[in-house]
Design an enzyme around this catalytic site. Structure first.
Site, PDB file in Angstrom:
ATOM      1  N   THR A   1       0.800  -1.233   0.000  1.00 35.59           N
ATOM      2  CA  THR A   1       0.000   0.000   0.000  1.00 35.59           C
ATOM      3  C   THR A   1       0.834   1.285   0.000  1.00 35.59           C
ATOM      4  OG1 THR A   1      -0.363  -0.203   2.392  1.00 35.59           O
ATOM      5  CG2 THR A   1      -2.088  -1.067   0.942  1.00 35.59           C
TER       6      THR A   1
ATOM      7  N   ILE B   1      -4.272  -3.586 -21.742  1.00 29.67           N
ATOM      8  CA  ILE B   1      -5.520  -3.190 -21.090  1.00 29.67           C
ATOM      9  C   ILE B   1      -5.989  -4.235 -20.079  1.00 29.67           C
ATOM     10  CG2 ILE B   1      -7.194  -4.231 -22.705  1.00 29.67           C
ATOM     11  CD1 ILE B   1      -7.427  -0.643 -21.468  1.00 29.67           C
TER      12      ILE B   1
ATOM     13  N   SER C   1     -10.567   7.324 -30.065  1.00 26.73           N
ATOM     14  CA  SER C   1     -11.735   6.565 -30.474  1.00 26.73           C
ATOM     15  C   SER C   1     -11.860   6.534 -31.980  1.00 26.73           C
ATOM     16  CB  SER C   1     -12.991   7.203 -29.892  1.00 26.73           C
ATOM     17  OG  SER C   1     -14.123   6.679 -30.535  1.00 26.73           O
TER      18      SER C   1
ATOM     19  N   ARG D   1     -13.910   1.198 -39.505  1.00 25.36           N
ATOM     20  CA  ARG D   1     -12.683   0.834 -38.790  1.00 25.36           C
ATOM     21  C   ARG D   1     -12.501  -0.670 -38.641  1.00 25.36           C
ATOM     22  NH1 ARG D   1     -13.964   0.979 -32.523  1.00 25.36           N
ATOM     23  NH2 ARG D   1     -16.209   0.698 -32.606  1.00 25.36           N
TER      24      ARG D   1
ATOM     25  N   ASP E   1      -0.975   3.790 -10.448  1.00 18.76           N
ATOM     26  CA  ASP E   1      -0.168   4.016  -9.255  1.00 18.76           C
ATOM     27  C   ASP E   1       1.080   3.130  -9.308  1.00 18.76           C
ATOM     28  OD1 ASP E   1      -0.543   1.491  -7.789  1.00 18.76           O
ATOM     29  OD2 ASP E   1      -2.581   2.183  -7.397  1.00 18.76           O
ATOM     30  N   LEU E   2       2.045   3.464  -8.468  1.00 23.08           N
ATOM     31  CA  LEU E   2       3.345   2.803  -8.535  1.00 23.08           C
ATOM     32  C   LEU E   2       3.247   1.301  -8.275  1.00 23.08           C
ATOM     33  CD1 LEU E   2       6.444   2.805  -8.613  1.00 23.08           C
ATOM     34  CD2 LEU E   2       6.427   3.572  -6.230  1.00 23.08           C
TER      35      LEU E   2
ATOM     36  N   ARG F   1     -14.510   5.449 -33.251  1.00 23.24           N
ATOM     37  CA  ARG F   1     -15.926   5.725 -33.526  1.00 23.24           C
ATOM     38  C   ARG F   1     -16.096   7.194 -33.891  1.00 23.24           C
ATOM     39  NH1 ARG F   1     -20.313   4.354 -29.261  1.00 23.24           N
ATOM     40  NH2 ARG F   1     -21.623   4.347 -31.114  1.00 23.24           N
TER      41      ARG F   1
ATOM     42  N   ARG G   1       5.491  -7.538 -17.865  1.00 17.55           N
ATOM     43  CA  ARG G   1       5.695  -7.123 -19.251  1.00 17.55           C
ATOM     44  C   ARG G   1       7.143  -6.797 -19.594  1.00 17.55           C
ATOM     45  NH1 ARG G   1       1.169  -9.576 -20.925  1.00 17.55           N
ATOM     46  NH2 ARG G   1      -0.649  -8.741 -19.865  1.00 17.55           N
TER      47      ARG G   1
END
Lengths: 306, 306, 306, 306
Positions: free
Chosen positions: C77, C99, C110, C191, C207-208, C112, C218
């Site tokens: 935390t 994601i 976007s 698209r 956040d870190l 769209r 990754r």
């Protein structure tokens, strides 16, 4: 590590919030809020929202209008681009409500590791309300003088006594000079004797979207007074930090009202009864000056504004 | 491991949803949704909400009224007590919108490990709409015949071609019988040649509160048709599973409208102009039969209903 | 709204990160990362952690040691107290992996609303690897020259063709000067013809703690090259921003190894076989200089170091 | 609404967990846990994991091996496919630790709405430990008899007294027969007089991944005894529900140890000193029977096992 502050930073800078940094605002009898750090400005929200609009979307709203548009249509993600961190001191029973807001980061003082101070919340006399007869969760009239006095005496006395015994069980050599009668009970056990009006403190970091969700619930008149006073101070911080966001939040969240499918039927009937009422037309044009928002409104209630 | 089903379980049981289990509902040209598992019933929501009400709170609402009350007042946590898991097959561009709903669990087919099938989405002709002139994100009129044909030809041709080259790069021995001209390119690279109308699939597990949030956005008329058709099928699942929740969701979320502070001023003016209108009073009593909800409504708009 | 930057702020200031602000670092052939904003320093992490330690906990670790202690014991935390925001341009298939990290805020361009640019990822020849025979998700040897050439031709050709047809379907008047053959197909439909190697872009704020979780997965050698290169650039950012955190992260996460219950048995046996080996004792003292960490280590493997 | 249970359901069914449903397991002096509902089986985890592996990935691990593989490599998402709901009664100070696990759903009894029962936690004498001299957060030796008696007297007395005054302030007509001396103070205020060893209760619903994270922290020997006893009962529930998951969790999480980059250097040195030790080779083959896991292990520590 040596902390750097008061440096020229290339980060986006919120002039209205800077004076709040590291200033302590008192809340209740021993509590406070203090803005420790922040990230983001209204420009950042707008920039993030405009990421969606690249080539081929030339017609742009002005920035404050875009912020109102995002709020009105509950496009929440751009508001996540701002972040704020508070240091808060608050009674345990308030902390227990507060922590239910899960999308936030918290570091709380630990009564397993350290010794809680002798600080507890005693309501002011004008806050000593009876249980509301009509509202299960609210307060009714204020207690009469003698009864209020009795309540204050009980709260004060029990908190004092519980803390005295907490100290006796802890047997902290630094807190007394008499001969200890006990070995020190572990702190994680001794603390269980303290009532929930004792104060704790924490760092609380949250993004703007979730801050507003917190404020919508906790600055509301249905929230318990003891958490509402914290939320009200944070509303002032929001206003100083991001004034257009604040105003849109008041207009479209705090003071807005959700009309059900059934309620919409009623309101549509009313508009029929009032069709082509000039006085109403004038009022609508004045009260909802934004053309787009006015059209949305009229569409919902079937108003014919010729 | 041998899977057990069709057993007498002591778990809460939702009769309306059971027939959906493991049934596949087709969506778009090659997609589907399938309910794989669920947890919870309306009784579970009510039980969770009533945890708040123990000793001293004798006056109880009937269960369906309580559900409507929770929905109307956005008491969201009891709805988190139900959970549902879908198996979904959907085009990648739909998956990209869907995944933005973060509070859910997902296991997706991997094109790093395995070979995607030759399945891609081609819209039906009545869905080939032009860009709306008035609405940046919507569709306008349907394309004319010759133009629609041209679009369908392009989409079909490009998907076929890209997949043919995907296979050539993969050089999967099981997919052809000619002599391979290439060593197999790694799957994680070859897949980059596939357009976003190719289908993927996943398990998607979500609690009821977040499912409703998904549906409120994606079953809405502003959502893209290709995700809306999934949401609409899921709405039917919700109706079969939890009929009172479904109806309350329609009334207080899907078909509700949030009136701003400014809009409330207009509506209050209207109520003044219509004060003591008998026709209106009758309509309100019929349309909003729940006394408590009616009082809330009247309070918001200052109606005097004597 | 006029954006303020380059102001003296009372916020905590990270000297090492400031030079990165608004600097674009190229990644892959058309991608980039850019640090847009940040919040917090190592001092902030330490302050948050020390909230737990109030009265009665006099023995304090030095700050860098405390950071290492927090990382080693997975006290996550306090690391949530720092936040960073990136602007990233990346191929869609990379965005689809990225994601999946749900605890972050995103605003993506976007397709769209707007028209995607003609920018797509083509691997460099040395990245064109065959499917690994031993590792389902990895790459093996690099393709031979003629075959690599063929792959590059296919990828380039298909991306060009798909984009040309995308433009034809969109019929964007600004993008060509010939007579349009089509009404404009809505953007949200057109698209779907674009392959997943086309670039998108987004703001990504995290956040870190969650940034490190992202990097652990990754920047790892098992991650696909095309996302790993982004993670590696972000590792450099982390090092500049919070050097002690970076080093602790490398030591206790990136280059650490989790030994199972069974593995511990083996290692305990080894320590028995090597008991009172002076060479080993010396090595341990030198390699793990922190007394507390060394004791934890010895305890796990039953080493007798007298 | 009439609740249905004991029906033949088409849902996946966990035979080992069914006997736990609605059974109350006592914890501490007045607390309990009770499994209310669940969703998912080991087969569901495996199915979700195998979604990643479609065409082209013929070589499959057996299911229990796959579960161990997923746990060992921290592939967490398939474990999110299972869900469990507990009804828990627990002291407030335990609830305050528990609630820090944010990824879960909670409905707690409200002391704003209802009246708390006179139930508070008093430790058994063998749990009355002194503050550890070496470990800031732990307990040391058990208190001596007279001192233990004194602590128990204080805790008992203060809880009784605070509750008596709580009742007096509430002035609940149903709880006494003497003439009330006070109007009823609102419940939300009166409750602040209760110490944190009073019991509360809640529904707690969590997915398997987050349940395991909870157990890893709270069933650990460093957790406070009063939360650990709850976690230990939940470990038994996990074992009955998903035995292979339970065993993998014990082996790779609960009893595992993370070796730092520095620790790995030491262990590599040890393996050099022990190269080609037959006794060790035999032990390794017996202790880590899975070939793939053994190779990973040897690779980390550079063991040459020829």
């Amino acid at each position: 590590m040596k902390e750097c502050t008061n440096q020229v930073s290339h980060r986006p800078f919120a002039p209205g919030l800077e004076p709040y940094l590291n200033q302590t605002t008192n809340v209740l009898d021993h509590g406070f809020i203090r803005v420790v750090d922040y990230m983001g400005t209204e420009q950042c929200i707008v920039d993030a929202a405009r990421t969606s609009y690249q080539r081929g979307t030339e017609r742009k709203q002005e920035d404050p209008k875009l912020i109102r548009y995002l709020m009105r249509h509950q496009h929440g993600t751009p508001f996540e681009m701002c972040e704020i961190k508070f240091h808060v001191k608050l009674p345990i029973f308030v902390a227990r409500q507060w922590i239910r807001h899960r999308t936030a980061s918290v570091n709380e003082a630990s009564a397993r590791y350290s010794i809680l101070s002798k600080e507890f919340y005693i309501p002011s006399e004008d806050q000593l309300a009876v249980q509301s007869a009509t509202n299960r969760q609210g307060r009714g009239e204020v207690l009469e003088g003698a009864q209020a006095k009795r309540v204050l005496t009980l709260l004060q006395h029990d908190a004092e006594l519980c803390y005295q015994h907490y100290e006796e069980m802890l047997n902290d050599p630094s807190s007394h000079d008499y001969e200890p009668a006990l070995q020190s009970l572990s702190r994680e056990l001794a603390r269980m004797n303290l009532p929930v009006n004792f104060y704790t403190q924490w760092y609380w970091k949250v993004d703007l979207r979730n801050l507003m969700h917190f404020l919508a619930l906790r600055a509301d008149s249905h929230a318990q007074y003891e958490i509402r006073v914290y939320a009200q101070e944070m509303l002032k911080v929001l206003e100083a930090w991001l004034p257009n966001v604040y105003q849109a939040f008041i207009d479209y969240e705090m003071e807005a009202y959700k009309v059900s499918a059934q309620g919409k039927k009623v309101l549509r009937k009313m508009t029929q009864l009032l069709e082509r009422n000039d006085q109403l037309t004038t009022l609508i044009n004045e009260t909802i000056p934004d053309r787009r928002e006015r059209e949305e409104f009229l569409l919902q209630f079937g108003l014919n504004m010729q």
